[in-house]
Write a protein that holds these residues in place. Sequence first.
Motif, mmCIF file in Angstrom:
data_model
loop_
_atom_site.group_PDB
_atom_site.id
_atom_site.type_symbol
_atom_site.label_atom_id
_atom_site.label_comp_id
_atom_site.label_asym_id
_atom_site.label_seq_id
_atom_site.Cartn_x
_atom_site.Cartn_y
_atom_site.Cartn_z
ATOM 1 N N PRO A 1 0.804 -1.231 0.000
ATOM 2 C CA PRO A 1 0.000 0.000 0.000
ATOM 3 C C PRO A 1 0.834 1.277 0.000
ATOM 4 O O PRO A 1 0.322 2.346 -0.321
ATOM 5 N N HIS A 2 2.117 1.170 0.341
ATOM 6 C CA HIS A 2 2.972 2.353 0.357
ATOM 7 C C HIS A 2 3.535 2.669 -1.029
ATOM 8 O O HIS A 2 4.085 3.746 -1.236
ATOM 9 N N ALA A 3 3.434 1.732 -1.958
ATOM 10 C CA ALA A 3 3.988 1.944 -3.296
ATOM 11 C C ALA A 3 3.142 2.953 -4.071
ATOM 12 O O ALA A 3 1.915 3.006 -3.913
ATOM 13 N N GLN A 4 3.788 3.732 -4.901
ATOM 14 C CA GLN A 4 3.099 4.657 -5.796
ATOM 15 C C GLN A 4 2.993 3.977 -7.150
ATOM 16 O O GLN A 4 3.982 3.841 -7.867
ATOM 17 N N VAL A 5 1.804 3.499 -7.488
ATOM 18 C CA VAL A 5 1.601 2.727 -8.720
ATOM 19 C C VAL A 5 0.839 3.566 -9.738
ATOM 20 O O VAL A 5 -0.283 4.020 -9.459
ATOM 21 N N THR A 6 1.434 3.772 -10.894
ATOM 22 C CA THR A 6 0.813 4.545 -11.970
ATOM 23 C C THR A 6 0.582 3.645 -13.171
ATOM 24 O O THR A 6 1.506 2.946 -13.614
ATOM 25 N N LEU A 7 -0.631 3.657 -13.676
ATOM 26 C CA LEU A 7 -1.006 2.830 -14.835
ATOM 27 C C LEU A 7 -1.259 3.754 -16.024
ATOM 28 O O LEU A 7 -2.140 4.610 -15.990
ATOM 29 N N LEU A 8 -0.480 3.573 -17.087
ATOM 30 C CA LEU A 8 -0.569 4.416 -18.276
ATOM 31 C C LEU A 8 -1.263 3.677 -19.412
ATOM 32 O O LEU A 8 -0.867 2.563 -19.777
ATOM 33 N N GLU A 9 -2.298 4.277 -19.973
ATOM 34 C CA GLU A 9 -3.011 3.717 -21.129
ATOM 35 C C GLU A 9 -2.969 4.743 -22.256
ATOM 36 O O GLU A 9 -3.315 5.915 -22.065
ATOM 37 N N ALA A 10 -2.541 4.305 -23.435
ATOM 38 C CA ALA A 10 -2.372 5.226 -24.558
ATOM 39 C C ALA A 10 -3.699 5.797 -25.056
ATOM 40 O O ALA A 10 -3.808 6.987 -25.359
ATOM 41 N N SER A 11 -4.717 4.950 -25.123
ATOM 42 C CA SER A 11 -6.006 5.404 -25.654
ATOM 43 C C SER A 11 -6.823 6.093 -24.567
ATOM 44 O O SER A 11 -6.436 6.123 -23.402
ATOM 45 N N ARG A 12 -7.961 6.631 -24.977
ATOM 46 C CA ARG A 12 -8.832 7.324 -24.021
ATOM 47 C C ARG A 12 -9.672 6.355 -23.196
ATOM 48 O O ARG A 12 -10.328 6.747 -22.233
ATOM 49 N N THR A 13 -9.675 5.091 -23.595
ATOM 50 C CA THR A 13 -10.483 4.094 -22.893
ATOM 51 C C THR A 13 -9.623 2.898 -22.541
ATOM 52 O O THR A 13 -8.944 2.341 -23.413
ATOM 53 N N SER A 14 -9.648 2.501 -21.282
ATOM 54 C CA SER A 14 -8.902 1.317 -20.863
ATOM 55 C C SER A 14 -9.801 0.087 -20.946
ATOM 56 O O SER A 14 -11.023 0.185 -21.030
ATOM 57 N N LEU A 15 -9.166 -1.078 -20.972
ATOM 58 C CA LEU A 15 -9.865 -2.370 -20.931
ATOM 59 C C LEU A 15 -10.815 -2.573 -22.116
ATOM 60 O O LEU A 15 -11.817 -3.281 -22.002
ATOM 61 N N SER A 16 -10.508 -1.977 -23.257
ATOM 62 C CA SER A 16 -11.404 -2.098 -24.419
ATOM 63 C C SER A 16 -11.502 -3.536 -24.911
ATOM 64 O O SER A 16 -12.571 -3.985 -25.341
ATOM 65 N N LYS A 17 -10.392 -4.265 -24.848
ATOM 66 C CA LYS A 17 -10.415 -5.656 -25.308
ATOM 67 C C LYS A 17 -11.261 -6.533 -24.389
ATOM 68 O O LYS A 17 -11.947 -7.445 -24.838
ATOM 69 N N VAL A 18 -11.220 -6.229 -23.100
ATOM 70 C CA VAL A 18 -12.064 -6.952 -22.142
ATOM 71 C C VAL A 18 -13.532 -6.680 -22.458
ATOM 72 O O VAL A 18 -14.371 -7.585 -22.413
ATOM 73 N N SER A 19 -13.849 -5.446 -22.822
ATOM 74 C CA SER A 19 -15.241 -5.060 -23.085
ATOM 75 C C SER A 19 -15.856 -5.834 -24.241
ATOM 76 O O SER A 19 -17.026 -6.221 -24.188
ATOM 77 N N ILE A 20 -15.068 -6.065 -25.305
ATOM 78 C CA ILE A 20 -15.647 -6.683 -26.502
ATOM 79 C C ILE A 20 -15.427 -8.182 -26.571
ATOM 80 O O ILE A 20 -15.990 -8.846 -27.451
ATOM 81 N N SER A 21 -14.640 -8.732 -25.652
ATOM 82 C CA SER A 21 -14.322 -10.159 -25.728
ATOM 83 C C SER A 21 -15.553 -11.023 -25.451
ATOM 84 O O SER A 21 -16.481 -10.612 -24.765
ATOM 85 N N GLY A 22 -15.509 -12.223 -26.016
ATOM 86 C CA GLY A 22 -16.603 -13.160 -25.784
ATOM 87 C C GLY A 22 -17.947 -12.646 -26.229
ATOM 88 O O GLY A 22 -18.967 -12.938 -25.610
ATOM 89 N N GLY A 23 -17.959 -11.872 -27.321
ATOM 90 C CA GLY A 23 -19.218 -11.321 -27.796
ATOM 91 C C GLY A 23 -19.847 -10.357 -26.814
ATOM 92 O O GLY A 23 -21.073 -10.207 -26.761
ATOM 93 N N GLY A 24 -18.996 -9.674 -26.027
ATOM 94 C CA GLY A 24 -19.505 -8.727 -25.038
ATOM 95 C C GLY A 24 -19.815 -9.360 -23.700
ATOM 96 O O GLY A 24 -20.315 -8.688 -22.795
ATOM 97 N N ARG A 25 -19.484 -10.662 -23.558
ATOM 98 C CA ARG A 25 -19.739 -11.341 -22.279
ATOM 99 C C ARG A 25 -18.474 -11.526 -21.453
ATOM 100 O O ARG A 25 -18.534 -11.727 -20.262
#
Length: 420
Positions: A31-55
Motif C-alpha cells: 500500500p505504500h507503493a506509488q503505482v501509476t497505470l498508463l493507457e495510450a487510448s482514451r479508454t482502458s480495458l477495451s479488449k475486455v469489453s468486446i471479448s466473448g461477444g460482449g460477455r
Amino acid sequence: MAMDFQGLRVVVIGGGAAGFFSAIACAEANPHAQVTLLEASRTSLSKVSISGGGRCNVTHACFEPAALVANYPRGGKALRGAFTRFQPRDTIAWFTKRGVRLKTEADGRMFPTTDDSETIVQCLLQSARNAGVALRVGSPVSSVIRKPHGFQVTLKSGEGLVCDRLLLATGSSAVGFRLAVELGHTIAEPVPSLFTFTIPDPALRDLAGVAVDAAQVRLIAPNAKPLEQTGPLLITHWGLSGPAVLKLSAWGARSLHDCRYQATLHINWMPYQTTDAVRAALLSSKEIYPKRAIANSDPFGLPRRLWLYLIERANIPADLRLAELSKTHLHHLVQELTRGEYAIAGKGAFKEEFVTCGGVALKEVDFKTMESRQCPGLYLAGEILDIDGVTGGFNFQNAWTTGWLAGKAMAVPLATPNPL
C-alpha cells in the motif's frame, strides 16, 4: 540493508487485462507503493469489453496446470510453473472476493453470471481505485530510458515520469515491442493467431450458418507437419470457422503465415466413426431402403443442406435411388464424409479475439517473478510475451497469471543501505 517501504515507484504501461491485474496486485501487496497505470487510448480495458461477444470469457474451468498448458501453442512450458502459483481456481477466487461470480458453460468456458463484460471492467476499475492505483488514460509513451536506479518514462506530451520498477503490458502493439527491444529484448516475429479460413468454394459458402457439433479438421501446409483438431465447425459466408478451425489456426499460425495462408484442409465429418463404419452405414441404408432417393437417405443425421452438398461433391445425382448406388459412388461419398479436401486461400478474422503469435522471447524472462533477465527492474506480462492460447479463456488466464506474478514481485520494497 534496510527495506524502504515509502519510496517505491512503479509504472505500468498498458491498460489492458494484464496491466490492470498487475497494478492492482502490486498496490494491494504494498500500500505504500506509488503505482501509476498508463493507457495510450482514451479508454482502458477495451479488449475486455468486446471479448466473448460482449460477455468476457474470463477463464476456463481447467484446474490442473499440466492439462492447462496443453492449450497454449506457444508458452505452455514457461507457464507450467506459473500456473502452480496462480491458475483459474485463483482467478475465480479473486473475482468472487470482489463480488463477481463466474459460471461455467458446457465447454468449460467461464463467464460472469451477468453475461456482461462490463461487470469485469467495472470490477477491475473499482479494484484499482480501491488499491490507490493512479490510472492515466490518453497517455501514450514515446520512450523509456534505463537509469542506474530505475527508469525515465517520457510521454508523447513531453511529460517525464521516473520509476523504480517498470512493467510492459502493451499487448501486441508495435510500440511495446519497440520499447522491449530498446531495453535489451529480442522479439519473435508477431503473426496472427486465432482466425477463420477462407475457402474459395461458392457452393460451400452458400451453406453459411450450417454447423456441426464435431468434425475433425486436418491442416496440410507446405514444409510443416500435419496438424489436427476436433470440435464444433461452422460454415460461414467466406469459408470455415468454429472452435475446431480456430484451434487449428492457433497451432498452425506460423506455418500458415509462412505459406501465405495457402494450404489444404481435410475434413472428416464423421470423427467418431471409422471409415469402415461409415461405409457399412451407407450399405445398410441401401439394403433397407433401396427405392429411396439418396437425397433423403442420410443415415448420420447431418444438417440436410450439408448432406446435399456432400453428395453433390461426390458427383451423385440427388434423385439417384439407393439401389442404383454404385461402388464408385459409395467410394466417393465415403471419401467426402471422412476425408474431404478443401483449399485454404486466405484467412478471415475472428471478431471476438485479437490474438497474436510472437512477442518477447520467453528465455529472456524469469517466470517466477516475470522480471526481465536482460534489464533488472523491468517486468513483462500478457500478450507482449511470445505466449498465445487457443480460444476459450486461455489468453485471459495468461494475462491474469503473468500480471499477478509481476505485480506481487514489483511490490517487494526496495533495499536501501543501512545508515552509518
